[in-house]
Design a protein around this motif. Structure first.
Motif, PDB file in Angstrom:
ATOM      1  N   VAL A 181      69.797  12.941  42.905  1.00  0.00           N
ATOM      2  CA  VAL A 181      70.227  11.828  42.304  1.00  0.00           C
ATOM      3  C   VAL A 181      71.715  11.911  42.245  1.00  0.00           C
ATOM      4  O   VAL A 181      72.436  13.101  42.318  1.00  0.00           O
ATOM      5  CB  VAL A 181      69.683  11.991  41.323  1.00  0.00           C
ATOM      6  N   GLU A 183      73.825  10.308  40.213  1.00  0.00           N
ATOM      7  CA  GLU A 183      73.755  10.605  39.020  1.00  0.00           C
ATOM      8  C   GLU A 183      72.724  11.025  37.991  1.00  0.00           C
ATOM      9  O   GLU A 183      71.469  10.738  37.835  1.00  0.00           O
ATOM     10  CB  GLU A 183      74.553   9.169  38.413  1.00  0.00           C
ATOM     11  N   GLU A 184      73.437  11.583  36.956  1.00  0.00           N
ATOM     12  CA  GLU A 184      72.025  12.738  35.958  1.00  0.00           C
ATOM     13  C   GLU A 184      71.345  11.106  34.913  1.00  0.00           C
ATOM     14  O   GLU A 184      72.477  11.101  34.512  1.00  0.00           O
ATOM     15  CB  GLU A 184      72.118  13.366  35.570  1.00  0.00           C
ATOM     16  N   PRO A 185      70.582  10.773  35.321  1.00  0.00           N
ATOM     17  CA  PRO A 185      70.050   9.971  34.034  1.00  0.00           C
ATOM     18  C   PRO A 185      69.755  10.807  32.873  1.00  0.00           C
ATOM     19  O   PRO A 185      69.402  11.906  32.721  1.00  0.00           O
ATOM     20  CB  PRO A 185      68.306   9.492  34.174  1.00  0.00           C
ATOM     21  N   LEU A 203      59.891   2.850  34.206  1.00  0.00           N
ATOM     22  CA  LEU A 203      60.821   2.788  34.563  1.00  0.00           C
ATOM     23  C   LEU A 203      61.077   2.689  36.158  1.00  0.00           C
ATOM     24  O   LEU A 203      61.539   1.971  36.670  1.00  0.00           O
ATOM     25  CB  LEU A 203      61.632   4.643  34.769  1.00  0.00           C
ATOM     26  N   TRP A 208      63.831   2.048  38.911  1.00  0.00           N
ATOM     27  CA  TRP A 208      64.479   3.642  39.349  1.00  0.00           C
ATOM     28  C   TRP A 208      63.807   3.887  40.115  1.00  0.00           C
ATOM     29  O   TRP A 208      62.610   3.639  40.903  1.00  0.00           O
ATOM     30  CB  TRP A 208      63.750   4.159  37.733  1.00  0.00           C
ATOM     31  N   LYS A 212      65.158   9.674  40.346  1.00  0.00           N
ATOM     32  CA  LYS A 212      65.330   9.570  38.857  1.00  0.00           C
ATOM     33  C   LYS A 212      64.334   9.465  37.916  1.00  0.00           C
ATOM     34  O   LYS A 212      64.823  10.196  37.228  1.00  0.00           O
ATOM     35  CB  LYS A 212      66.644   7.751  39.235  1.00  0.00           C
ATOM     36  N   ALA A 216      64.507  12.226  34.906  1.00  0.00           N
ATOM     37  CA  ALA A 216      64.927  12.422  33.989  1.00  0.00           C
ATOM     38  C   ALA A 216      63.607  13.330  32.873  1.00  0.00           C
ATOM     39  O   ALA A 216      64.042  13.570  32.097  1.00  0.00           O
ATOM     40  CB  ALA A 216      64.869  11.135  33.713  1.00  0.00           C
TER      41      ALA A 216
END
Ligand code: SF4
Ligand code: SF4
Lengths: 290, 93
Positions: A181, A183-185, A203, A208, A212, A216
């Motif tokens: 990913v 960016e870290e969710p 999600l 998503w 992702k 999460a």
């Protein structure tokens, strides 16, 4: 009919140490760990790992225990008669018909981690099929304190299996994929696996990516066990046992949250409890308990 | 050994911790009788020491099992703690 892919299925296997001849051993012991999801049988010769099996737990504990020990003994020439003492551990420990004694998985994981990671281990996190335990031990692998959470499947191997199936990702790839990913969710908000499933479906529908959602969920799992560890405190060295220790997505997030690196081992992290059982068995033989 | 029995859920942490090293030396184990719900039990642990722990059937509902001693308001009367001279029992809530 089209084959239905079982994404949750992990590799079952057995192993034998080519450098040990069991006929030369003075004490042969076994540890059988019957968990809610997986079962392991370990055979040790004079306290050294000789053979093991790692398989899925069947519908009843006695049969799972028997299948596990038979698979561990396969192609060795060993029979149960050659084993001096057997310890049963895990969720189904009292249902191992051929065990000489039952010992909790807490004590067995501590003893097993001491063997697998060495005497510097002080904090062990066992992330098993249906529960999660944090254990402190001394340099001999004796338990100093422990805490366990088995109230629901979230943060456990079973929860991860449910998720793998839901997202159509092989259980062995979940960890790696969760790291893909940009960016870290934030973690999924629910700690209950049933609600987390619903949340994940929502999600995915909202756009998503699978990665992702996995990120999460791995993050939620890591966060949940960190809070358990906080209750008994973190003392280094730190080690993780159980199936989730193989999930790099959970382990790396855990390490980040704790600010501590987990020790590595050449052994399969799923056999820690059974190793501990076999080592307890050896100590009991030496104490003349059989 | 410090044994923590109980659980953590969305509503909080509900653990009873028992310092079992103190139980080994405690001959009469008065907490067993003192607990009105009989939540505690005596057993030989994995190292063959005689200690006290929370019965399996109460571990996942300890908040409710102990509710009689811990009303939402008013005086708390933790009989287990009162009789435990060595101070081996602690509650997280
Ligand atoms: S009274 Fe206290 S020290 Fe004695 S057995 Fe009970 S908990 Fe342990
Ligand atoms: S708080 Fe009351 S019910 Fe709970 S263990 Fe102590 S004496 Fe028993």
């Amino acid at each position: 009919m089209a084959e239905v892919k079982e994404y949750w299925r992990w590799k079952e296997y057995n192993w034998k140490n080519p450098d040990i001849n069991w006929q030369d051993a003075a004490v042969i012991t076994a540890g059988i760990d019957v968990g809610s999801v997986s079962s392991q049988a370990v055979i040790m010769c004079d306290g050294e790992l000789y053979a093991f099996s790692n398989m899925r737990t069947g519908s009843d504990s006695p049969n799972s225990a028997l299948n596990a020990i038979n698979w561990a003994m396969a192609d060795t020439g060993l029979t149960q008669k050659n084993i001096h003492f057997t310890v049963g551990t895990g969720y189904g420990r009292v249902n191992v018909p051929f065990a000489d004694r039952a010992i909790t998985e807490i004590a067995c994981h501590a003893r097993g981690a001491n063997y697998m990671y060495g005497p510097t281990v002080r904090t062990i996190l066992d992330m098993g099929g249906q529960d999660c335990k944090a254990i402190h031990c001394n340099e001999k692998g004796k338990v100093i304190s422990f805490i366990m959470n088995d109230k629901c499947a979230a943060g456990t191997g079973r929860g991860m299996e449910v998720f793998a199936n839901l997202l159509g990702v092989s259980i062995e790839e979940v960890g790696e994929r969760s790291l893909q990913v940009d960016e870290e969710p934030g973690p999924v908000s629910s700690t209950c696996v049933v609600f987390a499933k619903t949340e994940a479906t929502g999600l995915l529908r909202s756009g998503w990516s699978t990665e992702k959602v996995l990120a999460a969920y791995c993050s939620a799992m890591a966060h949940r066990v960190v809070s358990l560890l906080e209750r008994i405190g973190m003392e280094e060295d730190f080690a993780i046992t159980g199936g989730i220790a193989k999930n790099v997505g959970v382990v790396s997030r855990l390490e980040k949250e704790l600010g501590v690196k987990a020790l590595k081992t050449r052994h399969d992290t799923q056999i820690a409890g059974a190793i501990g059982g076999a080592l307890f068995a050896k100590a009991l033989v030496e104490k003349g308990k059989k | 050994m410090i044994a923590n029995y109980g659980y953590k859920d969305g509503s909080g942490d509900f653990f009873i911790s028992i310092d079992t090293d103190k139980c080994i030396a405690c001959e009469d184990k008065p907490c067993l009788e003192a607990c009105p719900i009989k939540i505690l039990e005596k057993f030989a642990d994995d190292y063959d020491d005689e200690v006290v722990g929370v019965k399996e059937e109460h571990r996942k509902k300890i908040k409710y099992s102990c509710a009689e001693c811990k009303p939402a308001s008013g005086e708390r009367n933790l009989a287990c703690q009162k009789v435990c001279q060595p101070g081996a029992i602690e509650h997280s809530w």
